[in-house]
Design an enzyme around this catalytic site. Sequence first.
Site, PDB file in Angstrom:
ATOM      1  N   GLU A 140       0.653  -0.980   0.024  1.00  0.00           N
ATOM      2  CA  GLU A 140       0.046   0.032   0.125  1.00  0.00           C
ATOM      3  C   GLU A 140       0.764   1.258   0.122  1.00  0.00           C
ATOM      4  O   GLU A 140       0.406   2.303  -0.384  1.00  0.00           O
ATOM      5  CB  GLU A 140      -1.055   0.067   1.064  1.00  0.00           C
ATOM      6  CG  GLU A 140      -1.746  -0.925   1.122  1.00  0.00           C
ATOM      7  CD  GLU A 140      -3.058  -1.244   2.080  1.00  0.00           C
ATOM      8  OE1 GLU A 140      -3.590   0.061   2.492  1.00  0.00           O
ATOM      9  OE2 GLU A 140      -3.821  -1.994   2.407  1.00  0.00           O
ATOM     10  N   TYR A 163      -2.857   4.786   7.304  1.00  0.00           N
ATOM     11  CA  TYR A 163      -2.221   3.441   7.552  1.00  0.00           C
ATOM     12  C   TYR A 163      -1.133   3.327   6.533  1.00  0.00           C
ATOM     13  O   TYR A 163       0.167   3.222   7.009  1.00  0.00           O
ATOM     14  CB  TYR A 163      -3.113   2.317   7.471  1.00  0.00           C
ATOM     15  CG  TYR A 163      -2.385   0.982   7.024  1.00  0.00           C
ATOM     16  CD1 TYR A 163      -1.728   0.278   8.231  1.00  0.00           C
ATOM     17  CD2 TYR A 163      -2.388   0.288   5.775  1.00  0.00           C
ATOM     18  CE1 TYR A 163      -1.092  -0.658   8.051  1.00  0.00           C
ATOM     19  CE2 TYR A 163      -1.775  -0.905   5.530  1.00  0.00           C
ATOM     20  CZ  TYR A 163      -0.967  -1.223   6.832  1.00  0.00           C
ATOM     21  OH  TYR A 163      -0.300  -2.653   6.569  1.00  0.00           O
ATOM     22  N   LYS A 167       2.916   3.495   7.171  1.00  0.00           N
ATOM     23  CA  LYS A 167       3.916   2.351   6.798  1.00  0.00           C
ATOM     24  C   LYS A 167       5.191   2.995   5.914  1.00  0.00           C
ATOM     25  O   LYS A 167       6.318   2.531   6.120  1.00  0.00           O
ATOM     26  CB  LYS A 167       3.037   1.230   6.160  1.00  0.00           C
ATOM     27  CG  LYS A 167       2.129   0.486   6.956  1.00  0.00           C
ATOM     28  CD  LYS A 167       2.989  -0.652   8.178  1.00  0.00           C
ATOM     29  CE  LYS A 167       3.737  -1.581   7.688  1.00  0.00           C
ATOM     30  NZ  LYS A 167       4.334  -2.412   8.679  1.00  0.00           N
TER      31      LYS A 167
HETATM   32  P1  NAD Z   1      -2.243  -7.861  12.952  1.00  0.00           P
HETATM   33  O1  NAD Z   1      -2.796  -6.426  13.180  1.00  0.00           O
HETATM   34  O2  NAD Z   1      -2.985  -9.012  12.755  1.00  0.00           O
HETATM   35  O3  NAD Z   1      -1.423  -8.073  14.176  1.00  0.00           O
HETATM   36  C1  NAD Z   1      -0.340  -6.958  14.709  1.00  0.00           C
HETATM   37  C2  NAD Z   1       0.167  -7.322  15.864  1.00  0.00           C
HETATM   38  O4  NAD Z   1       1.094  -6.372  16.666  1.00  0.00           O
HETATM   39  C3  NAD Z   1      -0.864  -7.856  16.878  1.00  0.00           C
HETATM   40  O5  NAD Z   1      -0.416  -8.943  17.710  1.00  0.00           O
HETATM   41  C4  NAD Z   1      -0.542  -6.441  17.931  1.00  0.00           C
HETATM   42  O6  NAD Z   1      -1.195  -6.931  19.471  1.00  0.00           O
HETATM   43  C5  NAD Z   1       0.745  -6.099  17.810  1.00  0.00           C
HETATM   44  N1  NAD Z   1       1.063  -4.700  18.249  1.00  0.00           N
HETATM   45  C6  NAD Z   1       0.449  -3.738  17.766  1.00  0.00           C
HETATM   46  N2  NAD Z   1       0.950  -2.471  18.309  1.00  0.00           N
HETATM   47  C7  NAD Z   1       1.933  -2.912  19.090  1.00  0.00           C
HETATM   48  C8  NAD Z   1       3.050  -2.054  19.720  1.00  0.00           C
HETATM   49  N3  NAD Z   1       2.859  -0.907  20.138  1.00  0.00           N
HETATM   50  N4  NAD Z   1       3.921  -2.958  20.454  1.00  0.00           N
HETATM   51  C9  NAD Z   1       3.938  -4.239  20.393  1.00  0.00           C
HETATM   52  N5  NAD Z   1       2.988  -4.779  19.528  1.00  0.00           N
HETATM   53  C10 NAD Z   1       1.931  -4.374  19.067  1.00  0.00           C
HETATM   54  O7  NAD Z   1      -1.438  -7.427  11.690  1.00  0.00           O
HETATM   55  P2  NAD Z   1      -0.911  -8.506  10.506  1.00  0.00           P
HETATM   56  O8  NAD Z   1      -2.074  -8.417   9.541  1.00  0.00           O
HETATM   57  O9  NAD Z   1      -0.368  -9.745  11.117  1.00  0.00           O
HETATM   58  O10 NAD Z   1       0.218  -7.582   9.867  1.00  0.00           O
HETATM   59  C11 NAD Z   1       1.474  -7.599  10.569  1.00  0.00           C
HETATM   60  C12 NAD Z   1       2.583  -6.852   9.625  1.00  0.00           C
HETATM   61  O11 NAD Z   1       2.794  -7.212   8.359  1.00  0.00           O
HETATM   62  C13 NAD Z   1       2.249  -5.382   9.950  1.00  0.00           C
HETATM   63  O12 NAD Z   1       3.590  -4.748   9.881  1.00  0.00           O
HETATM   64  C14 NAD Z   1       1.509  -4.998   8.461  1.00  0.00           C
HETATM   65  O13 NAD Z   1       1.662  -3.724   8.040  1.00  0.00           O
HETATM   66  C15 NAD Z   1       2.078  -5.985   7.502  1.00  0.00           C
HETATM   67  N6  NAD Z   1       1.401  -6.247   6.466  1.00  0.00           N
HETATM   68  C16 NAD Z   1       0.182  -7.006   6.661  1.00  0.00           C
HETATM   69  C17 NAD Z   1      -0.771  -7.385   5.554  1.00  0.00           C
HETATM   70  C18 NAD Z   1      -1.757  -7.931   5.526  1.00  0.00           C
HETATM   71  O14 NAD Z   1      -2.617  -8.160   4.607  1.00  0.00           O
HETATM   72  N7  NAD Z   1      -2.350  -8.283   6.762  1.00  0.00           N
HETATM   73  C19 NAD Z   1      -0.010  -7.311   4.088  1.00  0.00           C
HETATM   74  C20 NAD Z   1       1.267  -6.748   3.951  1.00  0.00           C
HETATM   75  C21 NAD Z   1       1.979  -6.236   5.266  1.00  0.00           C
HETATM   76  O1  TDX Z   2     -16.161  -5.410   4.902  1.00  0.00           O
HETATM   77  C1  TDX Z   2     -15.360  -5.066   3.890  1.00  0.00           C
HETATM   78  N1  TDX Z   2     -15.866  -4.677   2.867  1.00  0.00           N
HETATM   79  C2  TDX Z   2     -15.108  -4.505   1.690  1.00  0.00           C
HETATM   80  O2  TDX Z   2     -15.494  -4.381   0.512  1.00  0.00           O
HETATM   81  C3  TDX Z   2     -13.889  -4.823   4.377  1.00  0.00           C
HETATM   82  C4  TDX Z   2     -13.315  -5.068   5.726  1.00  0.00           C
HETATM   83  C5  TDX Z   2     -13.102  -4.564   3.028  1.00  0.00           C
HETATM   84  N2  TDX Z   2     -13.663  -4.397   1.876  1.00  0.00           N
HETATM   85  C6  TDX Z   2     -12.679  -4.105   0.698  1.00  0.00           C
HETATM   86  C7  TDX Z   2     -11.919  -3.060   1.132  1.00  0.00           C
HETATM   87  C8  TDX Z   2     -10.621  -3.301   0.242  1.00  0.00           C
HETATM   88  O3  TDX Z   2     -10.793  -2.991  -1.167  1.00  0.00           O
HETATM   89  O4  TDX Z   2     -12.085  -5.397   0.573  1.00  0.00           O
HETATM   90  C9  TDX Z   2     -10.846  -4.985   0.310  1.00  0.00           C
HETATM   91  C10 TDX Z   2      -9.740  -5.428   1.320  1.00  0.00           C
HETATM   92  O5  TDX Z   2      -9.939  -4.574   2.620  1.00  0.00           O
HETATM   93  P1  TDX Z   2      -9.199  -5.099   3.889  1.00  0.00           P
HETATM   94  O6  TDX Z   2      -9.391  -6.587   4.037  1.00  0.00           O
HETATM   95  O7  TDX Z   2      -9.555  -4.267   4.804  1.00  0.00           O
HETATM   96  O8  TDX Z   2      -7.844  -4.922   3.315  1.00  0.00           O
HETATM   97  P2  TDX Z   2      -6.767  -3.712   2.542  1.00  0.00           P
HETATM   98  O9  TDX Z   2      -7.547  -2.366   3.028  1.00  0.00           O
HETATM   99  O10 TDX Z   2      -6.603  -4.156   1.263  1.00  0.00           O
HETATM  100  O11 TDX Z   2      -5.526  -3.689   3.647  1.00  0.00           O
HETATM  101  C11 TDX Z   2      -4.682  -5.166   3.723  1.00  0.00           C
HETATM  102  O12 TDX Z   2      -3.965  -5.481   2.741  1.00  0.00           O
HETATM  103  C12 TDX Z   2      -2.541  -4.942   2.960  1.00  0.00           C
HETATM  104  C13 TDX Z   2      -4.201  -5.263   5.255  1.00  0.00           C
HETATM  105  O13 TDX Z   2      -5.117  -4.784   6.159  1.00  0.00           O
HETATM  106  C14 TDX Z   2      -3.137  -4.393   5.339  1.00  0.00           C
HETATM  107  O14 TDX Z   2      -2.487  -4.657   6.738  1.00  0.00           O
HETATM  108  C15 TDX Z   2      -1.999  -4.773   4.235  1.00  0.00           C
HETATM  109  O15 TDX Z   2      -0.954  -3.840   4.370  1.00  0.00           O
END
Ligand code: NAD
Ligand code: TDX
Length: 356
Positions: A140, A163, A167
């Site tokens: 993102e 967000y 990042k």
């Molecule tokens: P998540 O929200 O599921 O987990 C985040 C974790 O970080 C939680 O366990 C939370 O308790 C901990 N945390 C938050 N603030 C904290 C703090 N101040 N100190 C210590 N711990 C803290 O997130 P996720 O989806 O597992 O994402 C993990 C990483 O990967 C993030 O950096 C996110 O930006 C990145 N990322 C996520 C996605 C995705 O699709 N979920 C994609 C690309 C990158």
């Molecule tokens: O209820 C929903 N309905 C909907 O249409 C939600 C929760 C999302 N959406 C749409 C928004 C986005 O286009 O679906 C897509 C995916 O949304 P999210 O699951 O909120 O993810 P996104 O915003 O794409 O971001 C995710 O991918 C990149 C993760 O949350 C981030 O942490 C990561 O960096």
Amino acid sequence: MNKSSIKIVVTGGAGFIGSALIRMIINNTEHKVLNIDKLTYAGHLESLESVADSNRYQFEEVDICNAEKIKRIFNEFGPNAIMHLAAESHVDRSIDGSAEFIKTNINGTHTLLEEARQYWQGLKGDRKENFRFLHVSTDEVYGELGDTGFFTEETPYDPRSPYSSSKASSDHLVRAWHHTYGLPVLITNCSNNYGPYQFPEKLIPVVILKALQGEKIPVYGTGENVRDWLYVDDHARALLKVVEEGTPGETYNIGGHNEKQNIEVVHTICDTLNELVPKEDGETYRNQISFVTDRPGHDFRYAIDASKIEKELGWIPDETFKTGINATIKWYLDNMDWVEAVTDKNYNLERLGIKA
Ligand code: NAD
Ligand code: TDX
């Protein structure tokens, strides 16, 4: 780096991706892991029950903004690598309230970098040479794409939500600590993850659970926005590969070649549920779909060019979207006790991210 047995600090290990990474490291390697997590609404030790008794796993409930505690942990544990995943991760929450995103994602990353720099500068010989700081980031930061094209490691940064801006800021800090102090950092930018143990605020678990609960399935805007989906275990494998084999100072994009419109993802989930848990009245889950107010600033399309990590490190995803989404849906059907355990704590059921 000696890959046979190293000590790794994982931050955010009680979250979705962090817990998948720790389960994989404990189950498939000889490495030792110390998990640092503040246990926010998104952090759940229930996701680590299968490895909690391992003598190669430790947990500290600590905020990454707490420099004193981070310093103590680095000095006592003596890590060879830090894998930094802790973050506020949900775009909709960042629209409603950005303060925690600035604190954790920017100030927290800065605290970790400073403590890692001081710790690393005190190391000697091979231990100093082989130390790694892996910063886990997102696609993102590159902004949005139109109908065509892919994000590469050279795509200019253009973050557009609170967000993604937080990042992007943290990515810049990490690169600065490499260029200025020589800290051996690595950065990964990954596309949307899905799989078991994802907190039900992100699209895929929201759709599965709303469908099963007989509620409306909220699709933002027209449902035509495109995301590039990667199964979480494939991401975890890529992260370990980057920490073990990546070149310090380099960035690696990680993605699954699974571009889908949101509505396509929602239809796939509904159709799979029709087969696995048909409704008694014979209706399709698709009838629960409801097009709702769009997310402000909603990025249109993300798509990752992952050829660098594929060519240089030999990583490719194991799962297709079909196999991954089937496994994910079956996991939620079999693990409703996990869903209940994680959603009764400060869980906001209201629609987020529509503040004007
Ligand atoms: P998540 O929200 O599921 O987990 C985040 C974790 O970080 C939680 O366990 C939370 O308790 C901990 N945390 C938050 N603030 C904290 C703090 N101040 N100190 C210590 N711990 C803290 O997130 P996720 O989806 O597992 O994402 C993990 C990483 O990967 C993030 O950096 C996110 O930006 C990145 N990322 C996520 C996605 C995705 O699709 N979920 C994609 C690309 C990158
Ligand atoms: O209820 C929903 N309905 C909907 O249409 C939600 C929760 C999302 N959406 C749409 C928004 C986005 O286009 O679906 C897509 C995916 O949304 P999210 O699951 O909120 O993810 P996104 O915003 O794409 O971001 C995710 O991918 C990149 C993760 O949350 C981030 O942490 C990561 O960096």
